[in-house]
Enzyme design. Structure first.
Site, mmCIF file in Angstrom:
data_model
loop_
_atom_site.group_PDB
_atom_site.id
_atom_site.type_symbol
_atom_site.label_atom_id
_atom_site.label_comp_id
_atom_site.label_asym_id
_atom_site.label_seq_id
_atom_site.Cartn_x
_atom_site.Cartn_y
_atom_site.Cartn_z
ATOM 1 N N HIS A 1 -28.391 13.471 -2.028
ATOM 2 C CA HIS A 1 -29.743 13.735 -2.542
ATOM 3 C C HIS A 1 -29.996 13.228 -3.961
ATOM 4 O O HIS A 1 -30.900 13.720 -4.650
ATOM 5 C CB HIS A 1 -30.099 15.224 -2.408
ATOM 6 C CG HIS A 1 -31.567 15.468 -2.186
ATOM 7 N ND1 HIS A 1 -32.515 15.232 -3.157
ATOM 8 C CD2 HIS A 1 -32.247 15.901 -1.099
ATOM 9 C CE1 HIS A 1 -33.712 15.538 -2.673
ATOM 10 N NE2 HIS A 1 -33.581 15.939 -1.429
ATOM 11 N N HIS B 1 -5.607 9.099 -0.253
ATOM 12 C CA HIS B 1 -6.023 7.736 -0.596
ATOM 13 C C HIS B 1 -4.816 6.884 -0.951
ATOM 14 O O HIS B 1 -3.742 7.397 -1.271
ATOM 15 C CB HIS B 1 -7.031 7.751 -1.753
ATOM 16 C CG HIS B 1 -6.499 8.292 -3.046
ATOM 17 N ND1 HIS B 1 -5.881 7.503 -3.989
ATOM 18 C CD2 HIS B 1 -6.504 9.550 -3.554
ATOM 19 C CE1 HIS B 1 -5.527 8.247 -5.026
ATOM 20 N NE2 HIS B 1 -5.879 9.502 -4.795
ATOM 21 N N CYS B 2 -5.031 5.577 -0.923
ATOM 22 C CA CYS B 2 -3.991 4.651 -1.347
ATOM 23 C C CYS B 2 -3.948 4.650 -2.877
ATOM 24 O O CYS B 2 -4.973 4.845 -3.523
ATOM 25 C CB CYS B 2 -4.304 3.249 -0.820
ATOM 26 S SG CYS B 2 -2.974 2.055 -1.131
ATOM 27 N N HIS C 1 -3.816 14.623 -1.617
ATOM 28 C CA HIS C 1 -4.159 15.719 -2.543
ATOM 29 C C HIS C 1 -3.701 17.071 -1.995
ATOM 30 O O HIS C 1 -3.601 18.037 -2.742
ATOM 31 C CB HIS C 1 -5.664 15.734 -2.808
ATOM 32 C CG HIS C 1 -6.142 14.582 -3.650
ATOM 33 N ND1 HIS C 1 -7.396 14.531 -4.219
ATOM 34 C CD2 HIS C 1 -5.516 13.428 -4.029
ATOM 35 C CE1 HIS C 1 -7.531 13.401 -4.905
ATOM 36 N NE2 HIS C 1 -6.413 12.708 -4.792
ATOM 37 N N HIS D 1 -8.087 -0.313 -4.560
ATOM 38 C CA HIS D 1 -7.764 0.024 -3.169
ATOM 39 C C HIS D 1 -8.647 1.169 -2.651
ATOM 40 O O HIS D 1 -9.009 1.197 -1.482
ATOM 41 C CB HIS D 1 -6.280 0.386 -3.021
ATOM 42 C CG HIS D 1 -5.374 -0.801 -3.013
ATOM 43 N ND1 HIS D 1 -4.472 -1.060 -2.006
ATOM 44 C CD2 HIS D 1 -5.241 -1.836 -3.893
ATOM 45 C CE1 HIS D 1 -3.820 -2.177 -2.268
ATOM 46 N NE2 HIS D 1 -4.263 -2.668 -3.418
ATOM 47 N N ASP E 1 -1.435 8.792 -1.206
ATOM 48 C CA ASP E 1 -1.394 9.968 -2.084
ATOM 49 C C ASP E 1 -2.227 11.053 -1.398
ATOM 50 O O ASP E 1 -3.434 10.881 -1.207
ATOM 51 C CB ASP E 1 -1.985 9.574 -3.451
ATOM 52 C CG ASP E 1 -2.349 10.766 -4.343
ATOM 53 O OD1 ASP E 1 -2.266 11.934 -3.900
ATOM 54 O OD2 ASP E 1 -2.752 10.523 -5.497
ATOM 55 N N MET F 1 -9.851 2.626 1.078
ATOM 56 C CA MET F 1 -8.674 3.403 1.468
ATOM 57 C C MET F 1 -8.728 4.871 1.056
ATOM 58 O O MET F 1 -8.067 5.294 0.099
ATOM 59 C CB MET F 1 -7.402 2.737 0.921
ATOM 60 C CG MET F 1 -7.188 1.345 1.524
ATOM 61 S SD MET F 1 -5.577 0.658 1.151
ATOM 62 C CE MET F 1 -4.561 1.435 2.387
ATOM 63 N N GLU G 1 -29.187 24.458 -0.296
ATOM 64 C CA GLU G 1 -30.047 23.319 0.022
ATOM 65 C C GLU G 1 -29.248 22.019 -0.172
ATOM 66 O O GLU G 1 -29.219 21.144 0.674
ATOM 67 C CB GLU G 1 -31.296 23.325 -0.873
ATOM 68 C CG GLU G 1 -30.956 23.440 -2.348
ATOM 69 C CD GLU G 1 -32.172 23.583 -3.243
ATOM 70 O OE1 GLU G 1 -33.148 22.857 -3.027
ATOM 71 O OE2 GLU G 1 -32.129 24.418 -4.168
ATOM 72 N N THR G 2 -28.587 21.929 -1.315
ATOM 73 C CA THR G 2 -27.798 20.742 -1.655
ATOM 74 C C THR G 2 -26.478 21.229 -2.229
ATOM 75 O O THR G 2 -26.453 22.200 -2.975
ATOM 76 C CB THR G 2 -28.557 19.896 -2.698
ATOM 77 O OG1 THR G 2 -29.794 19.476 -2.120
ATOM 78 C CG2 THR G 2 -27.769 18.679 -3.131
ATOM 79 N N HIS H 1 0.861 -1.193 0.000
ATOM 80 C CA HIS H 1 0.000 0.000 0.000
ATOM 81 C C HIS H 1 0.892 1.235 0.000
ATOM 82 O O HIS H 1 2.111 1.141 0.144
ATOM 83 C CB HIS H 1 -0.893 0.029 1.252
ATOM 84 C CG HIS H 1 -1.799 -1.161 1.391
ATOM 85 N ND1 HIS H 1 -2.996 -1.269 0.725
ATOM 86 C CD2 HIS H 1 -1.674 -2.299 2.121
ATOM 87 C CE1 HIS H 1 -3.577 -2.421 1.037
ATOM 88 N NE2 HIS H 1 -2.788 -3.074 1.891
ATOM 89 N N HIS I 1 -27.019 16.804 1.396
ATOM 90 C CA HIS I 1 -28.180 17.627 1.749
ATOM 91 C C HIS I 1 -28.579 17.267 3.176
ATOM 92 O O HIS I 1 -28.567 16.091 3.548
ATOM 93 C CB HIS I 1 -29.325 17.317 0.766
ATOM 94 C CG HIS I 1 -30.639 17.909 1.144
ATOM 95 N ND1 HIS I 1 -31.063 19.130 0.658
ATOM 96 C CD2 HIS I 1 -31.630 17.455 1.941
ATOM 97 C CE1 HIS I 1 -32.271 19.393 1.149
ATOM 98 N NE2 HIS I 1 -32.644 18.402 1.936
HETATM 99 CU CU LIG Z 1 -3.800 0.158 -0.504
#
Ligand SMILES: [Cu+2]
Length: 381
Positions: free
Chosen positions: A345, A174-175, A139, A184, A137, A189, A318-319, A134, A294
């Site tokens: 929603h 995330h992986c 962001h 993954h 990453d 993940m 609202e959303t 594994h 929502h």
């Molecule tokens: Cu992984």
């Protein structure tokens, strides 16, 4: 036309014009990343070594570890540790199972909070009891595929990555192992890093915003394979499930869409809680697929649906909309008690596939905001 004359003829005095200009400049300063701020300076290894180090113990979602909303200008190195868990879990009320992969044993992984200019330092542990390599990453980070290239850990290994949190907002992590990234991610993940501005959150006019509690919600589109009879299949191991799962993923139709790992995870004992008058932050991450949160009976008072705090937040939504591969934030001050539903929603995804949770709110009912003038009864002539 000279600016002053233009302002006069437009009915604005010089003083009013100046105020207007000052307000515009201020708004721009609030909106622009503070690249010249002292905490944003480039630092040598020796300078980083002199910064205060803070160790943070992570907590399981939907809770978020204790943190300050406003901090001083001196950046810190914030240390976290996460261990990867491969485990079979139950994802719905019928006992359907999936071989999940998780950061710290939860879906989503724990939310990590730092401040703009801080260095986030993560030690990622892949215990020998796991079967797969594994990595992670972020962001929120810059370079090396978000850190993925520098954190490839086989079972029995660990690695430590440091990156500068130089942009504010909520960011997915995330992986992303070469060759099976999507698998993954949809097996569990992902999580969120929140980078707060050092002087806290601001509304669109530049006024300070504060929250009393925060919940983190990770939404997962799951792709559990079915047998010839249409029943969900059960597998002896992750590896055994891989081929069928990949085929289900390629169909792009999830079998389940769940908050925090299973249908109903945020209901009953798992429901989120709040009181009338409290301001709650809802962090919502979806690492793979779009969603549209929502709050039934409520609103998003202030929403960063793109999740980036240098942007002015939208108001009274609202959303809102979280792009697959991102995390967004809404804050809301509760005004009525009762059970609220927090949902995706697309109501099929919420009610049929599982993307729904509850917020239990205590306090006094407000008849001014809503009143049942006459309860349901027979139609009167
Ligand atoms: Cu992984």
């Amino acid at each position: 036309m000279e600016r002053r004359h233009f302002l006069k003829s437009a009915g604005l005095g010089v003083a009013a014009g100046t105020t207007l200009l000052a307000a515009q400049v201020q708004a721009r300063e609030t909106a622009a990343p503070k690249k010249n701020a002292p905490w944003m300076a480039a630092r040598t290894e020796a300078q980083i070594a002199k910064l205060e180090r803070v160790k943070v113990d992570l907590v399981a979602p939907p809770m978020v570890h204790k943190h300050e909303q406003k901090v001083g200008p001196e950046p810190r190195v914030v240390e976290f540790r996460m261990s990867i868990t491969e485990k079979e879990i139950v994802v719905d009320r019928d006992g359907t199972t999936m071989h999940a992969m998780m950061f710290d044993g939860s879906m989503p992984g724990p939310t990590m909070v730092v401040h703009e200019g801080d260095y986030l330092e993560l030690t990622l542990i892949n215990p020998a009891s796991n079967t797969m390599p594994h990595n992670i990453d972020f962001h929120a980070s810059t370079g090396a595929l978000g850190g993925a290239k520098l954190t490839n850990v086989n079972p029995g290994e660990q690695a430590t990555l440091r990156f500068k949190a130089d942009r504010t907002g909520t960011f997915v992590y995330h992986c992303a192992p070469e060759g099976s990234v999507a698998w993954h991610v949809v097996q569990g993940m992902h999580g969120t890093v929140m980078v707060l501005p050092r002087d806290g959150l601001k509304d669109s006019a530049g006024n300070s915003l504060h929250y009393d509690r925060v919940y983190t919600i990770g939404e997962f589109d799951l792709y559990i394979p079915r047998d010839e009879k249409g029943n969900f299949k059960k597998y002896g191991s992750s590896a055994e499930s891989y081929g069928d799962t990949l085929e289900a993923m390629r169909g792009l139709i999830p079998s389940h869409v769940v908050f925090n790992g299973k249908v109903g995870a945020l209901m009953g004992d798992g429901a989120m809680k709040a009181n009338v008058g409290e301001t709650v932050m809802f962090i919502h991450s979806q690492a793979n697929r779009d969603t549209r949160p929502h709050l039934i009976g409520g609103h998003g008072d202030w929403v960063w649906e793109l999740g980036k705090f240098d942007d002015p937040p939208a108001k009274n939504l609202e959303t809102w909309f979280i792009r697959g591969g991102s995390a967004g934030v809404a804050i809301y001050t509760f005004k009525q008690p009762g059970v609220y539903a927090y949902v995706n929603h697309n109501l099929i995804e919420a009610m049929e596939l599982g993307a729904a949770g509850h917020v239990l709110v205590e306090g006094d009912w407000n008849d001014d905001l809503m009143k049942q003038v006459s309860p349901p009864g027979p139609i009167k002539g």
